[in-house]
Motif scaffolding. Structure first.
Motif, mmCIF file in Angstrom:
data_model
loop_
_atom_site.group_PDB
_atom_site.id
_atom_site.type_symbol
_atom_site.label_atom_id
_atom_site.label_comp_id
_atom_site.label_asym_id
_atom_site.label_seq_id
_atom_site.Cartn_x
_atom_site.Cartn_y
_atom_site.Cartn_z
ATOM 1 N N THR A 110 42.268 81.519 67.784
ATOM 2 C CA THR A 110 42.105 80.855 69.079
ATOM 3 C C THR A 110 42.106 81.866 70.221
ATOM 4 O O THR A 110 41.306 81.765 71.157
ATOM 5 N N VAL A 111 43.009 82.835 70.148
ATOM 6 C CA VAL A 111 43.066 83.874 71.185
ATOM 7 C C VAL A 111 41.747 84.642 71.223
ATOM 8 O O VAL A 111 41.174 84.871 72.306
ATOM 9 N N ALA A 112 41.260 85.040 70.052
ATOM 10 C CA ALA A 112 39.996 85.792 70.003
ATOM 11 C C ALA A 112 38.842 84.949 70.518
ATOM 12 O O ALA A 112 38.006 85.423 71.303
ATOM 13 N N ALA A 113 38.785 83.680 70.109
ATOM 14 C CA ALA A 113 37.682 82.806 70.526
ATOM 15 C C ALA A 113 37.694 82.560 72.030
ATOM 16 O O ALA A 113 36.639 82.414 72.659
ATOM 17 N N SER A 114 38.892 82.525 72.624
ATOM 18 C CA SER A 114 38.969 82.272 74.061
ATOM 19 C C SER A 114 38.358 83.413 74.875
ATOM 20 O O SER A 114 37.867 83.190 75.983
ATOM 21 N N TYR A 115 38.406 84.627 74.326
ATOM 22 C CA TYR A 115 37.829 85.768 75.025
ATOM 23 C C TYR A 115 36.367 86.021 74.621
ATOM 24 O O TYR A 115 35.712 86.868 75.222
ATOM 25 N N LEU A 116 35.900 85.286 73.616
ATOM 26 C CA LEU A 116 34.505 85.411 73.200
ATOM 27 C C LEU A 116 33.619 84.334 73.815
ATOM 28 O O LEU A 116 32.423 84.279 73.528
ATOM 29 N N GLY A 117 34.208 83.485 74.635
ATOM 30 C CA GLY A 117 33.425 82.491 75.349
ATOM 31 C C GLY A 117 33.053 81.258 74.554
ATOM 32 O O GLY A 117 32.007 80.646 74.818
ATOM 33 N N PHE A 118 33.894 80.847 73.591
ATOM 34 C CA PHE A 118 33.607 79.616 72.862
ATOM 35 C C PHE A 118 33.640 78.429 73.822
ATOM 36 O O PHE A 118 34.444 78.403 74.767
ATOM 37 N N PRO A 119 32.798 77.410 73.599
ATOM 38 C CA PRO A 119 32.776 76.237 74.482
ATOM 39 C C PRO A 119 34.144 75.565 74.569
ATOM 40 O O PRO A 119 34.798 75.327 73.560
ATOM 41 N N GLY A 120 34.564 75.274 75.791
ATOM 42 C CA GLY A 120 35.826 74.594 76.010
ATOM 43 C C GLY A 120 37.044 75.478 75.947
ATOM 44 O O GLY A 120 38.176 74.997 76.078
ATOM 45 N N LEU A 121 36.856 76.775 75.733
ATOM 46 C CA LEU A 121 37.982 77.698 75.623
ATOM 47 C C LEU A 121 37.903 78.770 76.695
ATOM 48 O O LEU A 121 36.829 79.278 76.998
ATOM 49 N N ASN A 122 39.052 79.096 77.256
ATOM 50 C CA ASN A 122 39.173 80.259 78.124
ATOM 51 C C ASN A 122 40.598 80.781 77.975
ATOM 52 O O ASN A 122 41.460 80.077 77.422
ATOM 53 N N PRO A 123 40.888 81.987 78.419
ATOM 54 C CA PRO A 123 42.213 82.578 78.193
ATOM 55 C C PRO A 123 43.378 81.789 78.777
ATOM 56 O O PRO A 123 44.527 82.030 78.388
ATOM 57 N N ALA A 124 43.114 80.862 79.704
ATOM 58 C CA ALA A 124 44.194 80.069 80.279
ATOM 59 C C ALA A 124 44.366 78.721 79.588
ATOM 60 O O ALA A 124 45.254 77.949 79.936
ATOM 61 N N THR A 125 43.544 78.421 78.594
ATOM 62 C CA THR A 125 43.619 77.138 77.895
ATOM 63 C C THR A 125 44.850 77.088 77.005
ATOM 64 O O THR A 125 45.108 78.020 76.234
ATOM 65 N N ALA A 126 45.602 75.999 77.108
ATOM 66 C CA ALA A 126 46.808 75.825 76.290
ATOM 67 C C ALA A 126 46.469 75.038 75.026
ATOM 68 O O ALA A 126 45.728 74.052 75.076
ATOM 69 N N THR A 127 47.002 75.489 73.900
ATOM 70 C CA THR A 127 46.811 74.811 72.613
ATOM 71 C C THR A 127 48.174 74.470 72.034
ATOM 72 O O THR A 127 49.084 75.299 72.044
ATOM 73 N N VAL A 128 48.326 73.240 71.545
ATOM 74 C CA VAL A 128 49.571 72.823 70.898
ATOM 75 C C VAL A 128 49.230 72.099 69.600
ATOM 76 O O VAL A 128 48.120 71.616 69.407
ATOM 77 N N SER A 180 34.038 69.961 73.485
ATOM 78 C CA SER A 180 35.286 69.220 73.358
ATOM 79 C C SER A 180 36.156 69.730 72.211
ATOM 80 O O SER A 180 37.185 69.146 71.910
ATOM 81 N N GLY A 181 35.740 70.812 71.572
ATOM 82 C CA GLY A 181 36.424 71.255 70.354
ATOM 83 C C GLY A 181 37.426 72.354 70.567
ATOM 84 O O GLY A 181 37.411 73.343 69.843
ATOM 85 N N VAL A 182 38.319 72.190 71.553
ATOM 86 C CA VAL A 182 39.283 73.246 71.863
ATOM 87 C C VAL A 182 40.163 73.553 70.655
ATOM 88 O O VAL A 182 40.254 74.693 70.199
ATOM 89 N N ALA A 183 40.829 72.533 70.093
ATOM 90 C CA ALA A 183 41.758 72.766 68.990
ATOM 91 C C ALA A 183 41.049 73.012 67.675
ATOM 92 O O ALA A 183 41.658 73.500 66.727
ATOM 93 N N ASN A 184 39.773 72.681 67.589
ATOM 94 C CA ASN A 184 39.067 72.842 66.325
ATOM 95 C C ASN A 184 38.936 74.301 65.922
ATOM 96 O O ASN A 184 38.806 74.608 64.730
ATOM 97 N N VAL A 185 38.946 75.212 66.879
ATOM 98 C CA VAL A 185 38.917 76.631 66.553
ATOM 99 C C VAL A 185 40.188 77.017 65.796
ATOM 100 O O VAL A 185 40.148 77.787 64.829
ATOM 101 N N ALA A 186 41.323 76.465 66.218
ATOM 102 C CA ALA A 186 42.579 76.713 65.504
ATOM 103 C C ALA A 186 42.513 76.134 64.096
ATOM 104 O O ALA A 186 42.977 76.750 63.130
ATOM 105 N N HIS A 187 41.941 74.932 63.964
ATOM 106 C CA HIS A 187 41.795 74.320 62.645
ATOM 107 C C HIS A 187 40.962 75.221 61.739
ATOM 108 O O HIS A 187 41.323 75.469 60.575
ATOM 109 N N LEU A 188 39.843 75.694 62.275
ATOM 110 C CA LEU A 188 38.944 76.547 61.499
ATOM 111 C C LEU A 188 39.644 77.830 61.080
ATOM 112 O O LEU A 188 39.514 78.285 59.934
ATOM 113 N N GLY A 189 40.411 78.439 61.997
ATOM 114 C CA GLY A 189 41.148 79.658 61.669
ATOM 115 C C GLY A 189 42.165 79.423 60.574
ATOM 116 O O GLY A 189 42.325 80.249 59.669
#
Length: 269
Positions: A110-128, A180-189
């Protein structure tokens, strides 16, 4: 086909209690002290820019926080249904190692994806949520118990676990590229690194391999010290015209008995 429920194994039960307790704390603080509730989320959620500034505990702490009751219930139900079987087969130590490996790997993804510009993700996005670890458990279940039938409650159909996990993986992969897939990156990881863990790492887990390597190095060190001590002892005994022998590991080789049958070793006074 019979319908049965898995047992509440040792660590699965404790993880469920921990997540439930933290969620209850979220509810209480949110109602009684909103500022403290927001502070808890700010400190415990996975926020990539904060992780890079040293808040590394968020790589694990986010998995104990949840966005709502349904989010918590679905994760805990999946943890129970699939995690109990894995803990029963692996044992508690390897189960915990694998679970938190997937949690941490999902967080780093998730951290890596937030800096790679994945849709719906940025470095300030919170994931729980514990979903990164949960999806890692699903991947393991699909690999190890792929032929087992899963009843798709409340839909009255069943399918093999490997097909169920494959469908989930496809959905997660497709959703990861949606806005809309913010948490899905974490799922995929969690799924991806869970798969790599099982395929590439030692069967008994990282901690077992690490401890074996540690003890192997420690034993090699002691053998070297024993060989050095044996050499020094040989030099010392030559001063008294005594010949002592040691093997390649530094173990003493007793001298042969004298021809007269005397049990006393020839070089002992």
């Amino acid at each position: 086909m019979t319908l049965s429920f898995p047992p509440f194994t040792h660590w699965v039960k404790r993880l469920m209690f921990a997540c439930g307790g933290v969620f209850l704390l979220q509810i209480v603080l949110g109602a009684a002290a909103p500022d403290l509730g927001r502070a808890l989320l700010g400190v415990g959620s996975l926020i990539p820019e904060r992780v890079l500034h040293g808040w590394i505990w968020q790589l694990v702490s986010y998995s104990f926080l949840h966005a709502g009751l349904m989010h918590l219930l679905l994760n805990m139900l999946t943890l129970w249904m699939f995690g109990s079987q894995l803990e029963s087969g692996w044992g508690g130590r390897r189960f915990l190692e694998y679970y938190f490996f997937c949690v941490g790997a999902a967080a780093l993804t998730t951290v890596a994806a937030s800096y790679l510009g994945f849709p719906g993700l940025n470095p300030a996005t919170a994931t729980v949520g514990a979903s990164g670890g949960i999806y890692g458990l699903l991947a393991a279940f699909g690999l190890l118990y792929g032929e087992r039938q899963i009843f798709m409650f409340p839909i009255p159909i069943s399918m093999k676990a490997k097909y169920f996990v494959g469908i989930l993986a496809f959905i997660v992969l497709a959703s990861s590229f949606q806005a809309s897939g913010v948490a899905n990156v974490a799922h995929l990881g969690g799924m991806l690194f869970g798969f790599l863990y099982l395929k590439l790492l030692p069967p008994r887990g990282i901690s077992s391999a690490t401890s074996e390597k540690y003890f192997g190095l420690r034993n090699a060190w002691h053998r070297w010290k024993r060989r050095q001590a044996a050499k020094k002892f040989q030099v010392y005994m030559r001063k008294f015209d005594r010949d002592v022998r040691f093997d390649e590991h530094g173990n003493f080789i007793p001298p042969e008995k004298p021809p007269n049958g005397d049990d006393k070793s020839p070089w002992v006074n």
